[in-house]
Design a protein around this motif. Structure first.
Motif, PDB file in Angstrom:
ATOM      1  N   LYS A  19       0.789  -1.220   0.067  1.00 39.01           N
ATOM      2  CA  LYS A  19      -0.052  -0.058  -0.121  1.00 39.01           C
ATOM      3  C   LYS A  19       0.926   1.267  -0.056  1.00 39.01           C
ATOM      4  O   LYS A  19       0.396   2.557   0.104  1.00 39.01           O
ATOM      5  CB  LYS A  19      -1.104   0.039   1.123  1.00 39.01           C
ATOM      6  CG  LYS A  19      -1.889  -1.362   0.931  1.00 39.01           C
ATOM      7  CD  LYS A  19      -3.269  -1.201   2.069  1.00 39.01           C
ATOM      8  CE  LYS A  19      -4.077  -2.170   1.558  1.00 39.01           C
ATOM      9  NZ  LYS A  19      -5.077  -2.385   2.623  1.00 39.01           N
ATOM     10  N   PHE A  25     -11.391 -12.696   8.907  1.00 37.36           N
ATOM     11  CA  PHE A  25     -11.836 -11.371   8.938  1.00 37.36           C
ATOM     12  C   PHE A  25     -13.181 -11.657   9.357  1.00 37.36           C
ATOM     13  O   PHE A  25     -13.889 -10.567   9.497  1.00 37.36           O
ATOM     14  CB  PHE A  25     -11.867 -10.896   7.829  1.00 37.36           C
ATOM     15  CG  PHE A  25     -10.337 -10.388   7.367  1.00 37.36           C
ATOM     16  CD1 PHE A  25      -9.765  -9.324   7.928  1.00 37.36           C
ATOM     17  CD2 PHE A  25      -9.393 -10.868   6.476  1.00 37.36           C
ATOM     18  CE1 PHE A  25      -8.543  -8.902   7.725  1.00 37.36           C
ATOM     19  CE2 PHE A  25      -8.437 -10.555   6.099  1.00 37.36           C
ATOM     20  CZ  PHE A  25      -7.628  -9.514   6.864  1.00 37.36           C
ATOM     21  N   TYR A  51      -0.804  -3.668  17.666  1.00 39.03           N
ATOM     22  CA  TYR A  51      -1.101  -2.797  16.372  1.00 39.03           C
ATOM     23  C   TYR A  51      -1.988  -1.470  16.624  1.00 39.03           C
ATOM     24  O   TYR A  51      -3.067  -1.848  17.059  1.00 39.03           O
ATOM     25  CB  TYR A  51      -1.390  -3.553  15.338  1.00 39.03           C
ATOM     26  CG  TYR A  51      -0.508  -4.529  14.806  1.00 39.03           C
ATOM     27  CD1 TYR A  51       0.319  -4.445  13.786  1.00 39.03           C
ATOM     28  CD2 TYR A  51      -0.448  -5.692  15.627  1.00 39.03           C
ATOM     29  CE1 TYR A  51       1.067  -5.303  13.485  1.00 39.03           C
ATOM     30  CE2 TYR A  51       0.383  -6.854  15.382  1.00 39.03           C
ATOM     31  CZ  TYR A  51       1.356  -6.421  14.096  1.00 39.03           C
ATOM     32  OH  TYR A  51       2.061  -7.701  13.825  1.00 39.03           O
ATOM     33  N   GLU A  75      -6.211   5.307   7.728  1.00 40.59           N
ATOM     34  CA  GLU A  75      -6.913   3.773   7.688  1.00 40.59           C
ATOM     35  C   GLU A  75      -6.856   3.056   9.145  1.00 40.59           C
ATOM     36  O   GLU A  75      -5.703   2.838   9.606  1.00 40.59           O
ATOM     37  CB  GLU A  75      -6.360   2.997   6.459  1.00 40.59           C
ATOM     38  CG  GLU A  75      -7.119   1.781   6.242  1.00 40.59           C
ATOM     39  CD  GLU A  75      -6.759   1.161   4.891  1.00 40.59           C
ATOM     40  OE1 GLU A  75      -7.245   0.171   4.373  1.00 40.59           O
ATOM     41  OE2 GLU A  75      -5.815   1.630   4.292  1.00 40.59           O
ATOM     42  N   GLN A  90      -9.508  -0.734  16.477  1.00 37.46           N
ATOM     43  CA  GLN A  90      -8.077  -0.197  16.834  1.00 37.46           C
ATOM     44  C   GLN A  90      -8.269   1.008  17.553  1.00 37.46           C
ATOM     45  O   GLN A  90      -9.270   1.895  17.705  1.00 37.46           O
ATOM     46  CB  GLN A  90      -7.232   0.220  15.694  1.00 37.46           C
ATOM     47  CG  GLN A  90      -6.566  -1.046  15.011  1.00 37.46           C
ATOM     48  CD  GLN A  90      -5.595  -0.835  14.127  1.00 37.46           C
ATOM     49  OE1 GLN A  90      -5.523   0.189  13.316  1.00 37.46           O
ATOM     50  NE2 GLN A  90      -4.680  -1.599  13.718  1.00 37.46           N
ATOM     51  N   ARG A 122     -12.657   6.646   8.947  1.00 38.22           N
ATOM     52  CA  ARG A 122     -13.375   5.940   7.600  1.00 38.22           C
ATOM     53  C   ARG A 122     -13.411   4.550   7.691  1.00 38.22           C
ATOM     54  O   ARG A 122     -12.307   3.865   7.818  1.00 38.22           O
ATOM     55  CB  ARG A 122     -12.344   6.531   6.591  1.00 38.22           C
ATOM     56  CG  ARG A 122     -12.333   7.971   6.278  1.00 38.22           C
ATOM     57  CD  ARG A 122     -11.384   8.090   4.988  1.00 38.22           C
ATOM     58  NE  ARG A 122     -10.574   9.396   5.121  1.00 38.22           N
ATOM     59  CZ  ARG A 122      -9.695   9.583   4.391  1.00 38.22           C
ATOM     60  NH1 ARG A 122      -9.060   8.748   3.478  1.00 38.22           N
ATOM     61  NH2 ARG A 122      -8.688  10.440   4.795  1.00 38.22           N
ATOM     62  N   PRO A 161     -13.089   0.996   6.896  1.00 44.19           N
ATOM     63  CA  PRO A 161     -12.308   0.469   5.780  1.00 44.19           C
ATOM     64  C   PRO A 161     -13.313  -0.723   4.942  1.00 44.19           C
ATOM     65  O   PRO A 161     -14.085  -1.041   5.515  1.00 44.19           O
ATOM     66  CB  PRO A 161     -11.336  -0.168   6.235  1.00 44.19           C
ATOM     67  CG  PRO A 161     -11.563  -0.397   7.838  1.00 44.19           C
ATOM     68  CD  PRO A 161     -12.684   0.681   8.255  1.00 44.19           C
ATOM     69  N   HIS A 216     -12.100  -5.852   3.350  1.00 46.53           N
ATOM     70  CA  HIS A 216     -10.579  -6.522   3.220  1.00 46.53           C
ATOM     71  C   HIS A 216      -9.523  -5.385   3.396  1.00 46.53           C
ATOM     72  O   HIS A 216      -8.449  -5.699   3.006  1.00 46.53           O
ATOM     73  CB  HIS A 216     -10.378  -7.365   1.755  1.00 46.53           C
ATOM     74  CG  HIS A 216     -11.225  -8.522   2.053  1.00 46.53           C
ATOM     75  ND1 HIS A 216     -11.992  -9.125   1.218  1.00 46.53           N
ATOM     76  CD2 HIS A 216     -10.901  -9.714   2.772  1.00 46.53           C
ATOM     77  CE1 HIS A 216     -12.500 -10.224   1.608  1.00 46.53           C
ATOM     78  NE2 HIS A 216     -11.707 -10.618   2.610  1.00 46.53           N
ATOM     79  N   GLY A 217      -9.852  -4.242   3.825  1.00 43.88           N
ATOM     80  CA  GLY A 217      -8.937  -3.132   3.828  1.00 43.88           C
ATOM     81  C   GLY A 217      -7.915  -3.017   4.997  1.00 43.88           C
ATOM     82  O   GLY A 217      -7.171  -2.303   5.056  1.00 43.88           O
ATOM     83  N   TYR A 218      -8.200  -3.846   5.944  1.00 43.42           N
ATOM     84  CA  TYR A 218      -7.496  -3.430   7.206  1.00 43.42           C
ATOM     85  C   TYR A 218      -6.370  -4.509   7.510  1.00 43.42           C
ATOM     86  O   TYR A 218      -5.961  -4.476   8.640  1.00 43.42           O
ATOM     87  CB  TYR A 218      -8.655  -3.353   8.275  1.00 43.42           C
ATOM     88  CG  TYR A 218      -9.735  -4.372   8.524  1.00 43.42           C
ATOM     89  CD1 TYR A 218      -9.520  -5.584   9.242  1.00 43.42           C
ATOM     90  CD2 TYR A 218     -10.810  -4.122   8.249  1.00 43.42           C
ATOM     91  CE1 TYR A 218     -10.471  -6.524   9.462  1.00 43.42           C
ATOM     92  CE2 TYR A 218     -11.714  -4.920   8.377  1.00 43.42           C
ATOM     93  CZ  TYR A 218     -11.650  -6.271   9.165  1.00 43.42           C
ATOM     94  OH  TYR A 218     -12.518  -7.081   9.080  1.00 43.42           O
ATOM     95  N   SER A 219      -6.039  -5.531   6.666  1.00 43.21           N
ATOM     96  CA  SER A 219      -4.874  -6.212   6.971  1.00 43.21           C
ATOM     97  C   SER A 219      -3.691  -5.428   6.952  1.00 43.21           C
ATOM     98  O   SER A 219      -2.739  -5.937   7.608  1.00 43.21           O
ATOM     99  CB  SER A 219      -4.766  -7.472   5.902  1.00 43.21           C
ATOM    100  OG  SER A 219      -4.563  -6.745   4.744  1.00 43.21           O
ATOM    101  N   GLN A 220      -3.717  -4.386   6.460  1.00 40.99           N
ATOM    102  CA  GLN A 220      -2.365  -3.376   6.521  1.00 40.99           C
ATOM    103  C   GLN A 220      -2.145  -2.992   7.845  1.00 40.99           C
ATOM    104  O   GLN A 220      -0.918  -3.054   8.424  1.00 40.99           O
ATOM    105  CB  GLN A 220      -2.574  -2.153   5.662  1.00 40.99           C
ATOM    106  CG  GLN A 220      -1.488  -1.302   5.602  1.00 40.99           C
ATOM    107  CD  GLN A 220      -1.564  -0.036   5.024  1.00 40.99           C
ATOM    108  OE1 GLN A 220      -2.720   0.618   4.932  1.00 40.99           O
ATOM    109  NE2 GLN A 220      -0.732   0.507   4.266  1.00 40.99           N
ATOM    110  N   THR A 221      -3.058  -2.737   8.638  1.00 43.41           N
ATOM    111  CA  THR A 221      -2.818  -2.169  10.119  1.00 43.41           C
ATOM    112  C   THR A 221      -2.872  -3.116  11.099  1.00 43.41           C
ATOM    113  O   THR A 221      -2.257  -3.068  11.910  1.00 43.41           O
ATOM    114  CB  THR A 221      -3.851  -0.864  10.209  1.00 43.41           C
ATOM    115  OG1 THR A 221      -5.012  -1.122   9.572  1.00 43.41           O
ATOM    116  CG2 THR A 221      -3.459   0.222   9.715  1.00 43.41           C
ATOM    117  N   ASP A 222      -3.439  -4.139  11.049  1.00 43.63           N
ATOM    118  CA  ASP A 222      -3.632  -5.293  11.861  1.00 43.63           C
ATOM    119  C   ASP A 222      -2.425  -6.207  11.647  1.00 43.63           C
ATOM    120  O   ASP A 222      -2.723  -7.413  11.132  1.00 43.63           O
ATOM    121  CB  ASP A 222      -4.712  -5.831  12.216  1.00 43.63           C
ATOM    122  CG  ASP A 222      -5.497  -5.466  13.526  1.00 43.63           C
ATOM    123  OD1 ASP A 222      -4.594  -4.746  14.306  1.00 43.63           O
ATOM    124  OD2 ASP A 222      -6.554  -5.521  13.610  1.00 43.63           O
TER     125      ASP A 222
END
Lengths: 216, 216
Positions: free
Chosen positions: A3, A85, A162, A171, A176, B205, B207, B210-216
């Motif tokens: 990303k 998820f 995290y 994001e 979180q 916002r 997500p 499937h958008g949050y695997s980046q942060t977790d």
């Protein structure tokens, strides 16, 4: 990495003090990376001096142990991660997943979605028993209901958390808590643990073994 | 009542706004009351207008259901309590104790000593499953290790907490957290739960799934 814009160049120019966890998620795991060359680019990142850990999905690790060997040679610690998820697996499955992650890597990371309190309890139990078994575990209950596990997890042995910066509005994962807040909550809960010695600065008189039924 | 001076006179003169839980523990349960007339005095307290709940030990309740009936006629809610100062029973026993408390009274209260994290997890599970079964439960893990259950318990359904005032330095139970601090921690954890909507005042916002695997 999937990303970020030109992540390898960014790593090269990075002069911050904090070590970095590198990951490069394909679309299969909620990311943007195309499969072709994905692990090669991650390997290049692993060789960067600032990168101290690399996070690889359990599904990627399975059957690619030669890749893991290569990563190890770059002198990083390997996080093997599992994401789910939609739900949290039953206790036996969850424990087995953690054990499998630990077999492939240095740190087993599981992030599963919590639909109810039973799910968060299973995650806390999994964190606790993995820790008792000597596994370096990072456990996360995703979603709003699981939010408190981000604070309690460390108490039960979770080794990684995290949390977004307060300023990072781009994001968040659901549930979180900002880094500042999660840090102060963990501190407060741990101070609560020390309450037998000191309660809010007032030294406690240790009660006799049968003296405290009055107050509880 | 067993630790107060002339408690019935104090109750009569009480003009505070907060309702009172009355209890009168015998030496068997960590208190000072002599057995003779103990329940009579507690009954008298139950008739006081400011007393809205009475706490009676499970061991007392067993086989004295006629006494419980009399208490009920005074229009109080009945807490049936179980204390174990050395350990936390296994899950089946703990759940059975809670069920028995709930059969005798309106609120089942269990306070057991936690020697390790497994004990606190069992307490959280017991609180959670009793709540799912429609039981009004108050669960406490005594001791330093159990301290965080005083904050987490309410999240899992615990209906009563026990916390000393900051100014009350006379006698704390090990692991107790002051009222002010436990209140602010519970609030903070619950606010964490609402973090999906708002994180520290910054609107999130949401997500993509499937958008949050980046942060977790």
């Amino acid at each position: 990495m999937d990303k970020a814009e030109d992540p390898l160049a960014q790593l090269e120019n990075y002069d911050g003090e904090l070590p970095i966890i590198a990951t490069n998620r394909s679309q299969w795991f909620g990311g943007n990376a195309i499969d072709h060359g994905r692990l090669d680019r991650l390997m290049e990142a692993a060789r960067s001096e600032s990168v101290e850990m690399v996070d690889i999905e359990l599904e990627t690790a399975r059957g690619k142990e030669w890749v893991l060997e290569e990563f190890r040679e770059t002198d990083i610690e390997l996080i093997i991660s599992f994401h789910e998820f939609e739900e949290t697996p039953d206790q036996t499955t969850l424990d087995a997943i953690i054990e499998e992650c630990a077999q492939y890597g240095d740190i087993a990371k599981v992030a599963t979605f919590a639909n109810d309190r039973t799910d968060t309890l299973r995650m806390l139990r999994a964190i606790n028993s993995a820790t008792e078994d000597g596994i370096q575990i990072a456990g996360i209950s995703m979603g709003e209901i699981g939010s408190h596990v981000r604070v309690l997890g460390p108490l039960y042995g979770s080794k990684l958390g995290y949390a977004p910066l307060e300023t990072d509005t781009s994001e968040y994962a659901p549930g979180q808590i900002s880094l500042q807040r999660v840090r102060s909550l963990i501190d407060a809960i741990e101070q609560g643990e020390a309450a037998t010695q000191i309660i809010d600065g007032v030294e406690e008189r240790a009660p006799a073994s049968h003296g405290y039924s009055q107050t509880d």
